[in-house]
Design an enzyme around this catalytic site. Structure first.
Site, PDB file in Angstrom:
ATOM      1  N   GLY A 129     -70.674 -70.310  50.529  1.00 53.38           N
ATOM      2  CA  GLY A 129     -71.398 -70.123  52.082  1.00 53.38           C
ATOM      3  C   GLY A 129     -70.521 -70.631  53.151  1.00 53.38           C
ATOM      4  CG  HIS A 168     -64.123 -72.294  46.569  1.00 47.51           C
ATOM      5  ND1 HIS A 168     -65.572 -71.247  46.360  1.00 47.51           N
ATOM      6  CD2 HIS A 168     -63.878 -72.472  47.952  1.00 47.51           C
ATOM      7  CE1 HIS A 168     -66.580 -71.206  48.224  1.00 47.51           C
ATOM      8  NE2 HIS A 168     -65.125 -72.510  49.094  1.00 47.51           N
ATOM      9  CG  ASP A 215     -69.981 -45.952  37.710  1.00 47.79           C
ATOM     10  OD1 ASP A 215     -68.796 -46.780  36.824  1.00 47.79           O
ATOM     11  OD2 ASP A 215     -69.813 -46.717  38.611  1.00 47.79           O
TER      12      ASP A 215
END
Ligand code: XMP
Length: 514
Positions: free
Chosen positions: A55, A169, A228
């Site tokens: 974050g 990360h 979709d």
């Protein structure tokens, strides 16, 4: 049975969605959760572990997002990444301070022996860092697992709890063994089996739809012809068969031959009960001469609702509306910092419909990412040509016809767009592209054809690479493909005498021109 769940607490990192992608790729179902999720709500789930994301904040900053400390008592393994690691360490007694040097980008990680998190990872490996703080002194409760040149505590493990922290990360591609580190966490540490695979997802979705709709319920689905809505319709069709009615609104802003192709495939081959409503005259009348992008979007959105509402009323007894809402839409509507992000464009989706129509929503894709939807489409037997289709915006060609909208200008754009797509697909370049299309500009330029002067339209060619549409880079297309596109646009599309290439990335440009 409910799938195993990994919960990802989102502290606002740009890469939280990537963590979720990696976990799903490993065959484990995960959900991105608000940081203040209540531990008791997780207890009722088949929770196997938690990941605390990175974050932008410092854990000691005022208003920095926190989690309920009782999540550390849930007795499932936890992996804190960057901010998540610092939050975990701070909550459990370590001191966090600003690092003397902020560490961004590539770093070399040196790993100590014998931890299952780093099984199979070389002792020295490249990782990607992005942090300005550091864990100053790990308390006696933490053991250091790895370090880098400038950071003594780059990975830690709690001595008594199944709690791990990494300052780098693992979810980004630049961390060379990141996917393996995450898999080690999922399988060796959390004991996941990896039960998230498409056949079972389809089976449980179909069962859920059947349950929700009941034995006699009727469902309506707004079909755009995109992946979709087509996958949604196909799933619902599998569950309730001919109690599903699909409506496709032809707004006059579709690509060349698009309505017919959808009709042949879905109405014909797939046997869906499909109505195509030709509302192009209505849309074009309302849009005639309109240039302002946001006005175009609003007019199209409202006209769509009007037409769809009228058609919906003709389908007797439909109480349910099936929609292809995807997981990123669900996540993006909330954020760790509260409040929505700035509106760049008013996106038009069928999402505006239900309040007015009082339908109950069926959203079978609301936990899936786009590539999972494609995967599902294939597993449902939809052809590659449909499953791999590039995204097409709801307002269609209107946002690629810059300046005033008229039927003639749209026709020019439609022909140009077909050529761009045809050439890119013929050269087999489309697989690496997110989108590729033509844009009609609101300027005329001078040219010479035969011996005569011309004063005609300009087409811009837009082709971008992207993984999610959020950021994008312009595609370096081979010169011969560009040459063919340019020459065909000018020779074959009447009214065009010049073609240019868009070389802007997103940000700062957007993918569409309006
Ligand atoms: P931008 O232009 O914002 O586009 O970089 C990002 C992605 O979103 C698509 N797009 C839309 N999709 N309704 C949609 O369903 C819309 O109004 C809309 N506007 C843009 C765009 O094609 C790209 O894939």
């Amino acid at each position: 049975m409910e799938h195993e769940l990994i919960g990802i607490l989102d502290f606002g990192s740009q890469t939280t969605q990537l963590i979720a992608r990696r976990v799903r790729e490993a065959g484990v179902y995960c959900e991105i959760l608000m940081p203040d999720v209540r531990p008791q709500d997780l207890r009722t789930r088949h929770l196997k572990g938690l990941i605390l994301s990175g974050g932008p904040a410092s854990v000691y900053a005022r208003g920095a997002p926190r989690c309920d400390p009782r999540i550390f008592e849930l007795n499932v393994p936890i992996l804190g990444i960057c901010y998540g690691m610092m939050l975990a360490c701070r909550t459990l007694g370590s001191r966090i301070t600003a690092a003397r040097e902020r560490e961004f980008g590539r770093a070399s990680l040196r790993i100590a022996d014998g931890t299952p998190l780093f099984d199979g990872v070389p002792r020295e490996t490249v990782v990607w860092m992005s942090h300005g703080d550091k864990v100053e002194t790990t308390s006696e409760e933490f053991e250091v697992l790895a370090n880098t040149e400038s950071c003594a505590n780059a990975a830690v493990r709690h001595r008594a709890r199944p709690l791990y922290g990494v300052l780098f990360h693992p979810e980004v591609a630049h961390t060379s063994h990141g996917a393996l580190i995450l898999r080690n966490f999922l399988f060796s540490i959390c004991g996941c089996r990896g039960d998230w695979e498409m056949a079972s997802v389809i089976e449980s979705s179909v069962a859920q739809i059947r349950d929700a709709v009941g034995p006699s319920g009727r469902v309506l689905c707004a079909l755009s012809g995109g992946v979709d809505s087509t996958v949604t319709a196909t799933l619902v069709h599998r569950a309730v068969e001919n109690r599903l009615t699909c409506v496709m609104v032809d707004n006059g802003l579709l690509r060349l031959d698009e309505a017919r192709q959808v009709k042949d495939l879905l109405g014909g081959q797939m046997h869906l009960n499909l109505r195509i409503v030709d509302a192009s005259a209505l849309f074009l009348r309302k849009l005639r001469g309109v240039s302002d992008p946001e006005r175009k979007r609003r007019i199209i959105g409202h006209a769509f609702i009007d037409v769809f509402t009228r058609e919906a009323r003709k389908v007797k007894g439909a109480q349910f509306l099936a929609q292809g809402t995807l997981y990123p839409d669900v996540i993006e509507s909330r954020s760790a910092w509260g409040g929505p992000s700035a509106v760049i464009k008013t996106h038009h989706n069928v999402g505006g419909l239900p309040k007015k129509l009082k339908f109950k929503l069926i959203e079978p894709l609301r936990h899936l990412f786009k590539d999972e939807v494609r995967h599902m489409g294939r597993a449902l037997g939809l052809p590659d040509t449909l499953v791999d289709r590039q995204p097409f915006p709801g307002p269609g060609l209107a946002v690629r016809c810059i300046g005033p909208l008229t039927r003639d200008r749209l026709d020019i754009l439609r022909k140009a767009d077909a050529i761009v797509r045809e050439e890119i697909e013929r050269a087999d370049l489309h697989r690496r592209l997110w989108q590729y299309f033509a844009v009609l500009l609101p300027v005329s330029t001078v040219g010479v054809m035969g011996d005569a002067r011309t004063y005609e339209n300009v087409i811009a060619v837009r082709a971008v690479e992207s993984t999610d549409g959020m950021t994008a880079d312009w595609a370096r297309l081979p010169e011969d493909a560009l040459a063919r596109i340019g020459s065909r646009l000018i020779n074959e599309v009447k009214g065009v005498n010049r073609a240019v290439l868009d070389i802007s990335s997103k940000p700062p440009a957007t993918i569409e021109w309006e």
